[in-house]
Design a protein around this motif. Structure first.
Motif, PDB file in Angstrom:
ATOM      1  N   TYR A 235       0.902  -1.371   0.027  1.00 44.63           N
ATOM      2  CA  TYR A 235       0.063  -0.029  -0.121  1.00 44.63           C
ATOM      3  C   TYR A 235       0.799   1.247   0.177  1.00 44.63           C
TER       4      TYR A 235
ATOM      5  N   ALA B 235       3.334   3.900  -1.652  1.00 47.64           N
ATOM      6  CA  ALA B 235       3.883   4.475  -2.974  1.00 47.64           C
ATOM      7  C   ALA B 235       5.583   4.718  -2.978  1.00 47.64           C
TER       8      ALA B 235
ATOM      9  N   PHE C 252       3.049   5.740  -7.341  1.00 54.84           N
ATOM     10  CA  PHE C 252       1.725   4.989  -6.946  1.00 54.84           C
ATOM     11  C   PHE C 252       2.296   3.701  -6.489  1.00 54.84           C
ATOM     12  N   SER C 253       1.302   2.759  -5.789  1.00 58.89           N
ATOM     13  CA  SER C 253       1.649   1.608  -5.280  1.00 58.89           C
ATOM     14  C   SER C 253       1.005   0.364  -5.879  1.00 58.89           C
TER      15      SER C 253
ATOM     16  N   SER D 175      -1.406  -1.229  -4.753  1.00 56.90           N
ATOM     17  CA  SER D 175      -2.725  -0.964  -4.443  1.00 56.90           C
ATOM     18  C   SER D 175      -3.439   0.249  -5.401  1.00 56.90           C
ATOM     19  N   SER D 176      -2.667   0.703  -6.251  1.00 54.91           N
ATOM     20  CA  SER D 176      -3.179   1.851  -7.015  1.00 54.91           C
ATOM     21  C   SER D 176      -3.901   0.995  -8.034  1.00 54.91           C
ATOM     22  N   CYS D 177      -3.233  -0.064  -8.567  1.00 52.39           N
ATOM     23  CA  CYS D 177      -4.086  -0.798  -9.757  1.00 52.39           C
ATOM     24  C   CYS D 177      -4.788  -2.071  -9.123  1.00 52.39           C
TER      25      CYS D 177
END
Lengths: 343, 239
Positions: A74, A76, A84-85, A87-89
């Motif tokens: 989670y 970045a 982004f991390s 969990s962004s996608c």
């Protein structure tokens, strides 16, 4: 006295021989580099109706490793610019996938059973392999950026006995967390193994799924609903660019147009569908199998049943029943489980 | 002085017995089979459209996986040495092709075994619940148990167009019992016995099997009967 000495020497030697001869299969003693490192090793809690999950050889699971992996998932900070991390996608409420357009984002669910990753399977092995690819190739993580964080150094020590942060250690922690992400509490699981009852449409849909009428089971093998393999399901008849699929990895002409079988667990949450996200709804997916299959020399043999070369020929009622069954694979507890949420 | 020797005697017994609890008597020999898959006198090459079956179908093979079980070795006194456990053999997994089924005294035997699973093994949950067995499951609503064999590939159909074929056998009555005529010699000088499957035998004898007339066997009892009978002489024992 000399006889006594001889006896002692002989029996000491004999005891050593017996111990050495009988302990060949025992685990070697694990060195503990730091007496302050005391990880809590755990077994992955897997449902007894699932096949046995392959165990990693060199990355034993610990509570500290899972917790670190969850934090990294989670954060970045894995990205060099912090943009982004994971969990962004891979959004939990969307079954750990999302719809950014382009190549479909593979859902993160039950990945501990996979032995090949990405749509064309170019990363083979276990979760440690794919997570190293993500850290090293996809994110190109700057470990110096993580290393300035004292909290992270402490958590890496707790997980691995070494506060030095490396890309390998990051991938091991991520692998432990993702290995713990198991979905096995869908309505389907409950009516198979619990107290709930299926609806009549779900029953009929499962019959279509698990019989020659739908013939879904050969590739989407329950209970994981994937066979870990690659198939050309007739999306195209001409293969160019990324559409060649598995061929890019294997070089085998019969792999042209073949992609990894995605799991159907949480399928209602993971639109769009297919490797390129070409279908927006389950109805469109069923319509493809029913009447839109494109023939080619590499079309999977399973798709060539006489009378069904161009599709399953299901009735409208059967299609709705099949969709009812697919909807029963939604695991609402998985997408709300706080153990998998942002820490 | 005799008492002094007693501990040595005990030690000798311990040394010889402590590590051999699972071993059979010294007179027995391990029965190890090396499995070969041959077409036209050469090892099977997957995904090569170069094979021709007896019906004249030009074909390639993309998958060959199957169970062997119920091994029996019948010695010269007609004593049957039984080894019922199943083995999953997949051409794509070379490690599957060397199997040790048990131990027997040295001698000459006749061999019996099944391609497939006996009814007692062909039950949901009867095999270890791992990914590879899971992939062979035959859905309960189609009879249950496991696929006995998955032989898949492509062929040129009557219109000379490439298409697929699947030989899938399962459910009671569709195993392929093997009774090779060759005598099996088991001894220290014969550590490994070679079992060779001629893959195209599944399409020949007693029924000339034309893929144009049946490229998909699962759920079709007529096709499954023809194929399971054809497969009865798929294996030979090499001298």
């Amino acid at each position: 006295m000399r006889l006594q000495y001889f006896h002692s020497l002989f029996f000491g030697w004999a005891a050593l021989v017996i111990l050495m001869a009988c302990n060949k299969g025992d685990d070697p003693i694990q060195p503990n580099p730091d007496p302050n490192w005391n990880p809590t090793y755990v077994s992955i809690d897997q449902p007894n109706w699932f096949p046995a999950m392959p165990a990693p050889d060199l990355n034993p699971t610990s509570l500290e490793g899972i917790a670190l992996g969850r934090r990294l998932y989670y954060d970045a900070a894995l990205h060099p610019e912090g943009s982004f991390s994971c969990s962004s996608c891979h959004v939990q409420s969307e079954g750990f996938t999302s719809n950014p357009g382009g190549t479909a984002v593979v859902s993160h669910v039950n990945l501990g059973w996979y032995d090949a990753f990405l749509w064309n399977g170019k990363i083979e092995g276990g979760l440690e392999n794919i997570m190293y690819f993500e850290v090293n190739d996809f994110f190109q993580t700057d470990v110096d950026r993580l290393s300035v964080n004292e909290v992270y150094r402490g958590k890496f020590f707790q997980a691995f006995g070494d506060s030095t942060i490396t890309r390998v250690a990051c991938s091991k922690a991520l692998a432990q967390f993702v290995r713990s992400m198991i979905s096995a509490d869908a309505h389907y699981d409950r009516y198979k193994h619990g107290n709930e009852l299926p609806t009549p449409d779900e029953v009929m849909g499962e019959k279509i799924f698990n019989s020659e009428a739908g013939d879904c089971f050969h590739c989407h093998v329950p209970p994981l609903f994937t066979d870990n393999s690659f198939h050309n399901i007739g999306l195209d008849s001409v293969f160019e660019g990324d559409a060649v699929g598995r061929f890019l990895v294997s070089g085998n002409d019969y792999d042209k147009g073949a992609f990894k079988t995605p799991t159907l667990r949480n399928i209602a949450l993971t639109a769009p569908y297919m490797h390129d996200g070409r279908f927006q709804t389950l109805e469109e997916v069923i319509d493809h199998y029913n009447e839109g299959v494109h023939s080619s020399y590499s079309l999977d043999p399973i798709m060539t049943k006489p009378g069904k070369e161009n599709g399953l020929q299901l009735s409208e009622t059967q299609k709705q029943q099949l969709i009812a069954f697919l909807l029963s694979l939604t695991d609402s507890t998985y997408v709300s489980n706080e153990s998998f949420s942002s820490p | 002085m005799r008492l002094v020797l007693l501990p040595y005697l005990i030690l000798a017994v311990v040394l010889f017995s402590s590590c051999s609890k699972d071993e059979a008597p010294a007179v027995s020999i391990p029965v190890t089979f090396q499995i070969e898959h041959f077409v036209d006198g050469a090892s099977l090459a997957l995904d090569s459209l170069k094979y021709e079956n007896a019906a004249g179908n030009l074909l390639s093979i993309s998958r060959l996986s199957y169970y062997l079980s119920d091994f029996q070795l019948i010695d010269e006194a007609d004593v049957i040495w039984s080894f019922p456990q199943p083995y999953l053999v997949d051409h794509a997994h070379p490690e599957d092709r060397m199997i040790e089924v048990g131990r027997v005294p040295p001698g000459q035997y006749h061999l019996r075994f099944l391609v497939g699973l006996s009814p007692s093994l062909n039950q949901p949950g009867s095999l270890p619940n791992n990914l590879r067995n899971n992939e062979m499951i035959w859905p309960t609503m189609m009879g249950g148990g496991f696929h006995f064999i998955k032989l898949e590939g492509h062929f040129l159909n009557a219109e000379d167009k490439p298409t697929g074929f699947t030989v899938h056998l399962g459910t009671e009555g569709f195993t392929s019992p093997q009774r090779p005529e060759e005598v099996v010699k088991i001894g220290m000088d014969h550590p490994v016995i070679t079992l060779r499957m001629e893959v195209l035998e599944w399409f020949d004898t007693p029924t000339l099997y034309d893929l144009n007339e049946g490229n998909y066997s699962m759920g079709d009892s007529v096709l499954m009967r023809q194929l399971s009978n054809n497969g009865r002489d798929a294996f030979t024992v090499l001298p």
